[in-house]
Motif scaffolding. Structure first.
Motif, PDB file in Angstrom:
ATOM      1  N   ARG A   1       0.815  -1.226   0.000  1.00  0.00           N
ATOM      2  CA  ARG A   1       0.000   0.000   0.000  1.00  0.00           C
ATOM      3  C   ARG A   1       0.849   1.276   0.000  1.00  0.00           C
ATOM      4  NH1 ARG A   1      -5.153  -1.620   0.717  1.00  0.00           N
ATOM      5  NH2 ARG A   1      -5.533  -3.566   1.842  1.00  0.00           N
ATOM      6  N   GLY A   2       1.976   1.247  -0.677  1.00  0.00           N
ATOM      7  CA  GLY A   2       2.782   2.448  -0.831  1.00  0.00           C
ATOM      8  C   GLY A   2       3.710   2.767   0.326  1.00  0.00           C
ATOM      9  N   THR A   3       3.635   1.985   1.407  1.00  0.00           N
ATOM     10  CA  THR A   3       4.511   2.237   2.554  1.00  0.00           C
ATOM     11  C   THR A   3       5.344   0.996   2.836  1.00  0.00           C
ATOM     12  OG1 THR A   3       2.835   1.483   4.135  1.00  0.00           O
ATOM     13  CG2 THR A   3       2.861   3.827   3.595  1.00  0.00           C
ATOM     14  N   TYR A   4       6.584   1.217   3.220  1.00  0.00           N
ATOM     15  CA  TYR A   4       7.486   0.119   3.543  1.00  0.00           C
ATOM     16  C   TYR A   4       8.514   0.625   4.534  1.00  0.00           C
ATOM     17  CZ  TYR A   4      11.228  -3.311   3.128  1.00  0.00           C
ATOM     18  OH  TYR A   4      12.207  -4.237   3.420  1.00  0.00           O
ATOM     19  N   ARG A   5       8.888  -0.242   5.463  1.00  0.00           N
ATOM     20  CA  ARG A   5       9.975   0.089   6.393  1.00  0.00           C
ATOM     21  C   ARG A   5      10.856  -1.146   6.538  1.00  0.00           C
ATOM     22  NH1 ARG A   5       8.957  -2.446  11.154  1.00  0.00           N
ATOM     23  NH2 ARG A   5       6.814  -3.110  11.530  1.00  0.00           N
ATOM     24  N   LEU A   6      12.133  -0.913   6.724  1.00  0.00           N
ATOM     25  CA  LEU A   6      13.049  -2.013   6.957  1.00  0.00           C
ATOM     26  C   LEU A   6      12.797  -2.598   8.346  1.00  0.00           C
ATOM     27  CD1 LEU A   6      14.460  -0.353   4.629  1.00  0.00           C
ATOM     28  CD2 LEU A   6      16.610  -1.255   5.512  1.00  0.00           C
ATOM     29  N   ILE A   7      12.900  -3.907   8.455  1.00  0.00           N
ATOM     30  CA  ILE A   7      12.734  -4.609   9.724  1.00  0.00           C
ATOM     31  C   ILE A   7      13.985  -5.466   9.936  1.00  0.00           C
ATOM     32  CG2 ILE A   7      10.205  -4.614   9.620  1.00  0.00           C
ATOM     33  CD1 ILE A   7      10.315  -7.488   8.620  1.00  0.00           C
ATOM     34  N   PRO A   8      14.183  -6.026  11.126  1.00  0.00           N
ATOM     35  CA  PRO A   8      15.386  -6.848  11.352  1.00  0.00           C
ATOM     36  C   PRO A   8      15.553  -7.979  10.341  1.00  0.00           C
ATOM     37  CG  PRO A   8      14.331  -6.345  13.446  1.00  0.00           C
ATOM     38  CD  PRO A   8      13.418  -5.820  12.387  1.00  0.00           C
TER      39      PRO A   8
ATOM     40  N   SER B   1       7.715   4.323   0.081  1.00  0.00           N
ATOM     41  CA  SER B   1       8.583   4.907   1.102  1.00  0.00           C
ATOM     42  C   SER B   1       9.773   3.986   1.401  1.00  0.00           C
ATOM     43  CB  SER B   1       7.788   5.159   2.391  1.00  0.00           C
ATOM     44  OG  SER B   1       7.224   3.956   2.876  1.00  0.00           O
ATOM     45  N   ASN B   2      10.910   4.592   1.678  1.00  0.00           N
ATOM     46  CA  ASN B   2      12.141   3.906   2.059  1.00  0.00           C
ATOM     47  C   ASN B   2      12.750   3.046   0.950  1.00  0.00           C
ATOM     48  OD1 ASN B   2      12.426   4.819   4.837  1.00  0.00           O
ATOM     49  ND2 ASN B   2      10.615   3.576   5.271  1.00  0.00           N
ATOM     50  N   SER B   3      12.354   3.301  -0.304  1.00  0.00           N
ATOM     51  CA  SER B   3      12.951   2.553  -1.414  1.00  0.00           C
ATOM     52  C   SER B   3      14.448   2.832  -1.508  1.00  0.00           C
ATOM     53  CB  SER B   3      12.253   2.900  -2.734  1.00  0.00           C
ATOM     54  OG  SER B   3      12.252   4.299  -2.957  1.00  0.00           O
ATOM     55  N   GLY B   4      14.850   4.064  -1.246  1.00  0.00           N
ATOM     56  CA  GLY B   4      16.265   4.406  -1.261  1.00  0.00           C
ATOM     57  C   GLY B   4      17.044   3.705  -0.164  1.00  0.00           C
ATOM     58  N   ARG B   5      16.460   3.613   1.020  1.00  0.00           N
ATOM     59  CA  ARG B   5      17.121   2.916   2.126  1.00  0.00           C
ATOM     60  C   ARG B   5      17.257   1.427   1.829  1.00  0.00           C
ATOM     61  NH1 ARG B   5      14.591   3.616   7.772  1.00  0.00           N
ATOM     62  NH2 ARG B   5      16.548   2.549   8.292  1.00  0.00           N
ATOM     63  N   LEU B   6      16.243   0.847   1.194  1.00  0.00           N
ATOM     64  CA  LEU B   6      16.328  -0.571   0.842  1.00  0.00           C
ATOM     65  C   LEU B   6      17.419  -0.787  -0.201  1.00  0.00           C
ATOM     66  CD1 LEU B   6      15.365  -3.452   1.119  1.00  0.00           C
ATOM     67  CD2 LEU B   6      13.546  -2.963  -0.518  1.00  0.00           C
ATOM     68  N   LYS B   7      17.518   0.114  -1.164  1.00  0.00           N
ATOM     69  CA  LYS B   7      18.585   0.014  -2.167  1.00  0.00           C
ATOM     70  C   LYS B   7      19.954   0.006  -1.496  1.00  0.00           C
ATOM     71  CE  LYS B   7      20.709   2.386  -6.108  1.00  0.00           C
ATOM     72  NZ  LYS B   7      20.637   3.510  -7.070  1.00  0.00           N
ATOM     73  N   SER B   8      20.155   0.903  -0.539  1.00  0.00           N
ATOM     74  CA  SER B   8      21.433   0.979   0.169  1.00  0.00           C
ATOM     75  C   SER B   8      21.695  -0.300   0.965  1.00  0.00           C
ATOM     76  CB  SER B   8      21.440   2.191   1.109  1.00  0.00           C
ATOM     77  OG  SER B   8      21.308   3.396   0.378  1.00  0.00           O
ATOM     78  N   ALA B   9      20.647  -0.843   1.569  1.00  0.00           N
ATOM     79  CA  ALA B   9      20.797  -2.076   2.350  1.00  0.00           C
ATOM     80  C   ALA B   9      21.194  -3.249   1.454  1.00  0.00           C
ATOM     81  CB  ALA B   9      19.500  -2.389   3.086  1.00  0.00           C
ATOM     82  N   ILE B  10      20.567  -3.344   0.282  1.00  0.00           N
ATOM     83  CA  ILE B  10      20.893  -4.431  -0.654  1.00  0.00           C
ATOM     84  C   ILE B  10      22.350  -4.321  -1.097  1.00  0.00           C
ATOM     85  CG2 ILE B  10      20.389  -5.415  -2.932  1.00  0.00           C
ATOM     86  CD1 ILE B  10      17.480  -4.352  -2.523  1.00  0.00           C
ATOM     87  N   ALA B  11      22.769  -3.105  -1.439  1.00  0.00           N
ATOM     88  CA  ALA B  11      24.151  -2.893  -1.873  1.00  0.00           C
ATOM     89  C   ALA B  11      25.134  -3.239  -0.763  1.00  0.00           C
ATOM     90  CB  ALA B  11      24.334  -1.449  -2.324  1.00  0.00           C
TER      91      ALA B  11
ATOM     92  N   LEU C   1      17.653  -5.363 -10.291  1.00  0.00           N
ATOM     93  CA  LEU C   1      16.676  -5.356  -9.201  1.00  0.00           C
ATOM     94  C   LEU C   1      15.984  -3.998  -9.180  1.00  0.00           C
ATOM     95  CD1 LEU C   1      17.212  -6.928  -5.735  1.00  0.00           C
ATOM     96  CD2 LEU C   1      16.002  -4.758  -5.959  1.00  0.00           C
ATOM     97  N   LEU C   2      14.684  -4.017  -9.411  1.00  0.00           N
ATOM     98  CA  LEU C   2      13.903  -2.784  -9.527  1.00  0.00           C
ATOM     99  C   LEU C   2      13.085  -2.526  -8.259  1.00  0.00           C
ATOM    100  CD1 LEU C   2      12.570  -3.188 -13.188  1.00  0.00           C
ATOM    101  CD2 LEU C   2      14.710  -2.157 -12.403  1.00  0.00           C
ATOM    102  N   LEU C   3      13.166  -1.299  -7.757  1.00  0.00           N
ATOM    103  CA  LEU C   3      12.395  -0.875  -6.586  1.00  0.00           C
ATOM    104  C   LEU C   3      11.500   0.287  -6.983  1.00  0.00           C
ATOM    105  CD1 LEU C   3      15.309  -0.895  -3.990  1.00  0.00           C
ATOM    106  CD2 LEU C   3      13.496  -2.609  -4.181  1.00  0.00           C
ATOM    107  N   ASP C   4      10.244   0.250  -6.541  1.00  0.00           N
ATOM    108  CA  ASP C   4       9.280   1.289  -6.894  1.00  0.00           C
ATOM    109  C   ASP C   4       9.624   2.609  -6.202  1.00  0.00           C
ATOM    110  OD1 ASP C   4       6.745  -0.402  -8.144  1.00  0.00           O
ATOM    111  OD2 ASP C   4       7.897  -1.519  -6.650  1.00  0.00           O
TER     112      ASP C   4
END
Length: 233
Positions: A124-131, A161-171, A154-157
Motif C-alpha cells: 500500500r505504498g509504505t514500507y519500512r526495513l525490519i530486522p 517509502s524507504n525505497s532508497g534505504r532498501l537500495k542501500s541495504a541491498i548494496a 533489481l527494480l524498486l518502486d
C-alpha cells in the motif's frame, strides 16, 4: 512489540485445520466462476459472502487461485532456475524481498495454483526495513548465486517509502558477502510495466506473470524442508 511482517493475531484461527478445509471448498467455487468468465474480484466477493470468510481468508483465496487459462499460460512461461546460468534476471524487488521477510518471520505463506509462493503482506505504498530485511536480502543473493546468473537487475518502486534505504541495504549486504553476481539496483517509477516485456522475471505478482515473457520461481530455492507453506486449493 512490532507485529511480524505478513501476520495478524487472528491468523491462527483464519488458517486452522478446519478453516483450511472450508477455504479449499471456497477456492473450488471461485475457480469455477473464473473459468466461466467472472472477474476475480466479483467471484471472491460472492464466494466469500457465501462461506462467511474473513478479510484475511478472502485475500488468501484471491492470491491462491487462477483460471485454467492463467495456469496454463504461467506454467508455459515458467523457467526452471537451472536454466539461468550466465543469464540476466529481472527482479521485482519489493515483491520478492517482502515475501522472504515473511518467510523469516514465519508468517503465512501460500503455494498457489500457478506454482508461485505468495504472502498476505500488503505494501500500500509504505514500507519500512525490519530486522529480517537483511536476512531476506542474504537469502535472495544466496539463491542467485546457486543459479549461476551473471547479472541481476533489481527494480524498486520509487513512490514507495524507504525505497532508497532498501537500495542501500541491498548494496551493503552484497558488498559484505562479496556477491559474484553483477547487481544493478534501480529505484524507478512504474516497475510493473518495466517488467512486462522482460525475460527471466523474479516475481509472484500475477499481473506481471501474465505479461512478462518468462518468469522464475526463485522463492522455492529459499524454502527449507521445515518452512510451513499453506495450500488452500
Amino acid at each position: 512489540m512490532q507485529a511480524a511482517r505478513g501476520r495478524v493475531p487472528e491468523d491462527a484461527e483464519n488458517f486452522s485445520f478446519e478453516a483450511v478445509q472450508k477455504l479449499r471448498k471456497a477456492c473450488r467455487h471461485v475457480c469455477y466462476l473464473l473459468n466461466e468468465g467472472y472477474s476475480l474480484k466479483a467471484a471472491c466477493t460472492f464466494v466469500g459472502n457465501h462461506f462467511l470468510l474473513s478479510e484475511r481468508q478472502r485475500l488468501a483465496v484471491m492470491r491462491s487461485v487462477a483460471s485454467e487459462a492463467q495456469r496454463m499460460l504461467r506454467a508455459k512461461k515458467c523457467v526452471p532456475p537451472s536454466d539461468l546460468r550466465d543469464k540476466t534476471v529481472w527482479i521485482d524487488g519489493f515483491n520478492e524481498i517482502i515475501t522472504l521477510e515473511v518467510l523469516l518471520c514465519q508468517s503465512p505463506l501460500f503455494r498457489c495454483m500457478d506454482g508461485a509462493i505468495r504472502d498476505l503482506a500488503s505494501l500500500r505504498g509504505t514500507y519500512r526495513l525490519i530486522p529480517e530485511t537483511f536476512g531476506a536480502i542474504s537469502l535472495l543473493l544466496s539463491a542467485l548465486r546457486k543459479t549461476g546468473v551473471q547479472r541481476a537487475v533489481l527494480l524498486l518502486d520509487a513512490p514507495v517509502s524507504n525505497s532508497g534505504r532498501l537500495k542501500s541495504a541491498i548494496a551493503a549486504v552484497a558488498e559484505a558477502e562479496t556477491c559474484p553476481v553483477q547487481l544493478d539496483i534501480r529505484v524507478q517509477k512504474d516497475v510493473d510495466r518495466e517488467l512486462y516485456d522482460c525475460r527471466h522475471v523474479i516475481t509472484s505478482d500475477s499481473v506481471i506473470l501474465d505479461h512478462c515473457r518468462s518468469w522464475v520461481n526463485l522463492t522455492e530455492l529459499c524454502l527449507k524442508a521445515s518452512t510451513p507453506v499453506l495450500q488452500i486449493w
